[in-house]
Write an enzyme that holds these catalytic residues in place. Structure first.
Site, mmCIF file in Angstrom:
data_model
loop_
_atom_site.group_PDB
_atom_site.id
_atom_site.type_symbol
_atom_site.label_atom_id
_atom_site.label_comp_id
_atom_site.label_asym_id
_atom_site.label_seq_id
_atom_site.Cartn_x
_atom_site.Cartn_y
_atom_site.Cartn_z
ATOM 1 N N GLY A 1 14.087 25.543 -44.020
ATOM 2 C CA GLY A 1 13.533 25.257 -45.339
ATOM 3 C C GLY A 1 14.553 25.294 -46.468
ATOM 4 O O GLY A 1 14.204 25.139 -47.626
ATOM 5 N N HIS B 1 7.011 18.487 -54.353
ATOM 6 C CA HIS B 1 6.362 17.172 -54.201
ATOM 7 C C HIS B 1 6.234 16.447 -55.546
ATOM 8 O O HIS B 1 5.351 15.618 -55.716
ATOM 9 C CB HIS B 1 4.993 17.294 -53.520
ATOM 10 N N ASP C 1 16.566 17.549 -52.673
ATOM 11 C CA ASP C 1 17.484 18.337 -51.848
ATOM 12 C C ASP C 1 18.938 17.919 -52.046
ATOM 13 O O ASP C 1 19.838 18.748 -52.201
ATOM 14 C CB ASP C 1 17.109 18.191 -50.360
HETATM 15 C C1 GLA Z 1 11.269 17.887 -48.890
HETATM 16 C C2 GLA Z 1 11.888 16.589 -49.424
HETATM 17 C C3 GLA Z 1 12.103 16.661 -50.933
HETATM 18 C C4 GLA Z 1 10.858 17.133 -51.669
HETATM 19 C C5 GLA Z 1 10.267 18.365 -50.994
HETATM 20 C C6 GLA Z 1 8.949 18.746 -51.587
HETATM 21 O O1 GLA Z 1 12.189 18.948 -49.022
HETATM 22 O O2 GLA Z 1 13.101 16.323 -48.794
HETATM 23 O O3 GLA Z 1 12.534 15.407 -51.420
HETATM 24 O O4 GLA Z 1 9.915 16.102 -51.789
HETATM 25 O O5 GLA Z 1 10.090 18.188 -49.591
HETATM 26 O O6 GLA Z 1 9.115 19.125 -52.903
#
Ligand code: GLA
Length: 422
Positions: A142, A47, A199
């Site tokens: 995840g 985050h 990601d």
């Molecule tokens: C998800 C979002 C990312 C990031 C994470 C938390 O995976 O796609 O952009 O914010 O949550 O770190």
């Protein structure tokens, strides 16, 4: 198959599946090709991406693959091996027809349409294609199967458009981070989540044996060694998917923006330093300590987590640089505590997995990973402790939650690629 030297295993499987599920009069008329992209794990920096901060992800050795061939018209026809379902849409009228076409598509195909819509918005001239979508990134587990599908879509478009993938007047191709940013926009329109770039950037930049330190504001990045033969990274899936995660994610993002604005306003009244605060990334730990109490409790806790997490990412990066991977462990426990208590995106199941891991000798660190509320934990562990961890999870997790968890070992994998099959 000539171009198969570095082709990941699922690409070969997908090539074999293609003629079974896609058959029509033009079958075999054009060459088959494959395109792929990796999922990711995030060592630390959760985050922080949408707060203009730092992240430390690793692309993993698991991919989403497209195997197929170009068509002569503007139709995209897909078969998902995971969902055992077809989906079809048209390139015509994109990006304007995105909304109208997406709401009749299954969720997995919306990401693909989203990338293609964004490519066309950027000026790409694309051809239709038929493809099998396959892979070994656990869906919803995840490891960012959605980013992998997005980046693999961009790769597939590049391949099937036969080098016509020039999206700038001067014909320059996209840099990896331009592809990542485009895929991030696709994620926004496909899912409605205002996610950061973590990601997609991890998927685009992957390198075996390396973690990526990314500055999510400047988009500068650096590779750091992540290669310790005695250690492993395990991802443990809670088996829980939370529908509410999307709205909670957007809510956290709004809270962070509000907190940053408040720091700006408070500090600006004291001195000129306030003008440099555009996001939580800009609030120093000293400023937080001094002015944090002027924020409402909830926003202070959200901001406190983000500011501390950014510092943890930089500490972890320094440790990797010095070859001290083991010492990253304590930072993972701390990150989890912050996500649980201050950022409040953990869940009973995630906390349970982290608590179980904590009791296993040889565990270096663990924390929830990704957006939260479900999904998985990431665990840094001595190889000799893997068996004990797995036994502890099998024994205690179902007893405490009534659920089954699944465990995966991940290695740092390569970035995206594509190849013709013969
Ligand atoms: C998800 C979002 C990312 C990031 C994470 C938390 O995976 O796609 O952009 O914010 O949550 O770190």
């Amino acid at each position: 198959m000539t171009a198969s030297v570095n082709m990941p295993e699922p690409a070969r499987d997908a090539l074999n599946i293609f003629p079974i599920v896609i058959n029509d009069e033009i079958q075999y008329a054009s060459t088959l090709g494959v395109a792929w992209a990796s999922g990711r794990v995030n060592l630390i920096g959760e985050h922080t991406d949408y707060n203009d901060g730092y992240v430390l992800p690793i692309a993993i050795d698991r991919v989403v693959v497209f195997a197929g061939r170009a068509r002569s018209d503007g139709i995209v026809r897909l078969w998902s091996t995971h969902f055992q379902a077809y989906a079809q849409f048209s390139l015509e009228g994109l990006p304007e027809t995105f909304e109208q076409q997406s709401h009749i598509l299954p969720a997995w195909a919306r990401y693909i349409l989203g990338v293609i819509a964004e490519l066309t918005r950027a000026g790409a001239v694309l051809r239709g294609f038929d493809a099998v979508v396959h892979g070994d990134v656990p869906v919803g587990g995840g490891m960012s199967s959605s980013a992998a599908i997005e980046v693999a879509t961009a790769q597939a478009c590049m391949l099937f458009s036969n080098g016509r993938f020039t999206i700038r007047a001067e014909g320059a191709t996209l840099t990896p981070l331009e592809v990542a940013a485009l895929c991030q926009r696709a994620e926004h329109i496909a899912s409605g989540v205002r996610s950061g770039i973590l990601d997609q950037a991890a998927s685009c930049l992957g390198r075996p044996g390396q973690a990526i330190l990314l500055d999510c504001r400047s988009l500068e990045y650096r590779y750091l060694p992540f290669d310790a033969p005695g250690l492993s990274l395990l991802v443990i899936d809670t088996g829980v998917r939370r529908e509410l995660a999307n709205s909670a994610y957007n809510e956290r993002r709004r809270q962070c923006e509000e907190a940053a604005q408040m720091f700006h306003d408070i500090i600006v009244q004291q001195d000129q330093a306030g003008h440099t605060i555009h996001a939580l990334r800009d609030v120093t730990r000293e400023q937080f300590a001094r002015y944090g109490s002027q924020l409402p409790d909830l926003l202070r806790r959200r901001a406190g987590y983000v500011i501390a997490e950014d510092a943890r990412v930089l500490s972890a990066a320094k440790l990797l640089e010095e070859g001290l991977i083991e010492q990253v462990g304590p930072l993972l426990w701390q990150s989890h505590a912050g996500l649980r208590d201050e950022y409040e995106v953990s869940s009973v199941e995630l906390d349970t997995l982290v608590e179980i891991a904590r009791q296993v000798p040889g565990m270096l660190g663990a924390r929830m990973m990704g957006g939260g509320f479900g999904g998985c934990t990431i665990n840094l562990v001595h190889n000799e402790a893997i068996e004990a961890l797995s036994q502890a999870v099998d024994r205690e997790y179902p007893a405490r939650t009534g659920l089954q968890a699944s465990i995966d070992i991940c290695r740092a994998g390569s970035g995206p690629g594509n190849a013709w099959s013969g």
